[in-house]
Design a protein around this motif. Structure first.
Motif, PDB file in Angstrom:
ATOM      1  N   LYS A  25      23.584   6.816 -13.462  1.00  0.00           N
ATOM      2  CA  LYS A  25      24.660   5.801 -13.787  1.00  0.00           C
ATOM      3  C   LYS A  25      23.827   4.337 -14.240  1.00  0.00           C
ATOM      4  N   TYR A  26      23.016   3.928 -13.331  1.00  0.00           N
ATOM      5  CA  TYR A  26      22.109   2.838 -13.765  1.00  0.00           C
ATOM      6  C   TYR A  26      21.556   2.891 -14.978  1.00  0.00           C
ATOM      7  N   TYR A  27      20.811   4.071 -15.095  1.00  0.00           N
ATOM      8  CA  TYR A  27      20.101   3.995 -16.513  1.00  0.00           C
ATOM      9  C   TYR A  27      21.090   4.368 -17.850  1.00  0.00           C
ATOM     10  N   ALA A  28      22.108   4.777 -17.595  1.00  0.00           N
ATOM     11  CA  ALA A  28      23.275   4.708 -18.818  1.00  0.00           C
ATOM     12  C   ALA A  28      23.559   3.242 -19.016  1.00  0.00           C
ATOM     13  N   VAL A  29      24.023   2.473 -17.917  1.00  0.00           N
ATOM     14  CA  VAL A  29      24.240   1.209 -18.225  1.00  0.00           C
ATOM     15  C   VAL A  29      23.047   0.376 -18.693  1.00  0.00           C
ATOM     16  N   MET A  30      21.721   0.849 -18.329  1.00  0.00           N
ATOM     17  CA  MET A  30      20.851   0.067 -18.837  1.00  0.00           C
ATOM     18  C   MET A  30      20.482   0.603 -20.263  1.00  0.00           C
ATOM     19  N   ASN A  31      20.833   1.437 -20.791  1.00  0.00           N
ATOM     20  CA  ASN A  31      20.677   2.169 -22.191  1.00  0.00           C
ATOM     21  C   ASN A  31      19.093   2.607 -22.254  1.00  0.00           C
ATOM     22  N   LEU A  32      19.020   3.450 -21.232  1.00  0.00           N
ATOM     23  CA  LEU A  32      17.386   3.958 -21.102  1.00  0.00           C
ATOM     24  C   LEU A  32      16.972   4.556 -22.600  1.00  0.00           C
ATOM     25  N   LYS A  33      18.053   5.211 -23.206  1.00  0.00           N
ATOM     26  CA  LYS A  33      17.318   5.916 -24.576  1.00  0.00           C
ATOM     27  C   LYS A  33      17.085   4.660 -25.588  1.00  0.00           C
ATOM     28  N   GLY A  34      17.623   3.631 -25.601  1.00  0.00           N
ATOM     29  CA  GLY A  34      17.617   2.417 -26.451  1.00  0.00           C
ATOM     30  C   GLY A  34      16.367   1.768 -26.001  1.00  0.00           C
ATOM     31  N   ILE A  76      13.011  12.743 -18.154  1.00  0.00           N
ATOM     32  CA  ILE A  76      11.994  11.648 -17.639  1.00  0.00           C
ATOM     33  C   ILE A  76      12.882  10.869 -16.504  1.00  0.00           C
ATOM     34  N   MET A  77      14.018  10.703 -16.526  1.00  0.00           N
ATOM     35  CA  MET A  77      15.103  10.004 -15.505  1.00  0.00           C
ATOM     36  C   MET A  77      14.729  10.763 -14.209  1.00  0.00           C
ATOM     37  N   SER A  78      15.032  11.885 -14.339  1.00  0.00           N
ATOM     38  CA  SER A  78      14.816  12.880 -13.097  1.00  0.00           C
ATOM     39  C   SER A  78      13.503  12.986 -12.127  1.00  0.00           C
TER      40      SER A  78
END
Length: 197
Positions: free
Chosen positions: A31-40, A106-108
């Motif tokens: 959830k955190y990295y979705a909000v932070m737009n990790l892909k971007g 990468i996230m996991s």
């Protein structure tokens, strides 16, 4: 006696459960990295790396071409060719971003284990709340531009060329030493593989 043992077991389980209640979960990390737009952010990382690679490569080649006596016109053409190729490489990396940098994996494998060492579940939930506020959203939106503008200004400043010149000089000093070390290590490896020769 049985009642005391059961009571102790229940107390132990409750205490153990509370000890881990604050540990960050993978779900919250996602959830955190979705909000932070990790892909971007990964795409932006490629942009920054490309800019640094371009600046370093152009500096190195321009120094080398000057040493070889090339004209300023030829150097300008060569630097243009380098720029085109580095930008093409950037475009290929961005087009293949999902294969090169698979965000979920990468996230996991990387971000989650590191993040849980430094933050609790509650802290990350608080950060998620912040990044969902207008100021938090603005922070996420503006950070790539800030990093990009800062990077460009840094590349145009006296600092990056100074660092590049220093690195180029140090590498030039070490070139013969490194070459000898490489030859020495290759010889050692060959000797181990073929001790009779």
């Amino acid at each position: 006696m049985k009642r005391i043992s059961t009571g102790l077991l229940v107390a132990f389980v409750l205490l153990a459960g509370n000890a881990h209640a604050g540990e960050l979960t993978l779900k919250t990390t996602e959830k955190y990295y979705a909000v932070m737009n990790l892909k971007g952010a990964m795409a932006h990382m490629i942009e920054l790396a490309t800019n640094q690679m371009l600046a370093s490569t152009q500096f190195y080649f321009s120094q080398d071409m000057k040493k070889r006596g090339m004209t300023e016109g030829d150097i300008k053409i060569a630097l243009s060719v380098i720029r085109t190729n580095v930008m093409d490489l950037r475009n290929v990396m961005l087009a293949n971003l999902d294969q090169l940098l698979p965000v979920k994996q990468i996230m996991s494998e990387i971000y989650y284990p590191v993040l849980k060492k430094h933050f609790s579940e509650e802290e990350i939930l608080d950060l998620i709340k912040f990044y969902q506020t207008p100021l938090g959203k603005k922070t996420i939106e503006e950070m790539p531009a800030i990093m990009n503008e800062s990077g460009k200004l840094l590349n145009q400043s006296q600092y990056v060329p100074r660092l590049q010149k220093f690195v180029a000089g140090e590498m030039e000093k070490r070139r013969d030493v490194v070459k000898k070390e490489i030859e020495k290590e290759i010889a050692k490896t060959r000797e181990k593989k073929n001790p009779d020769k």
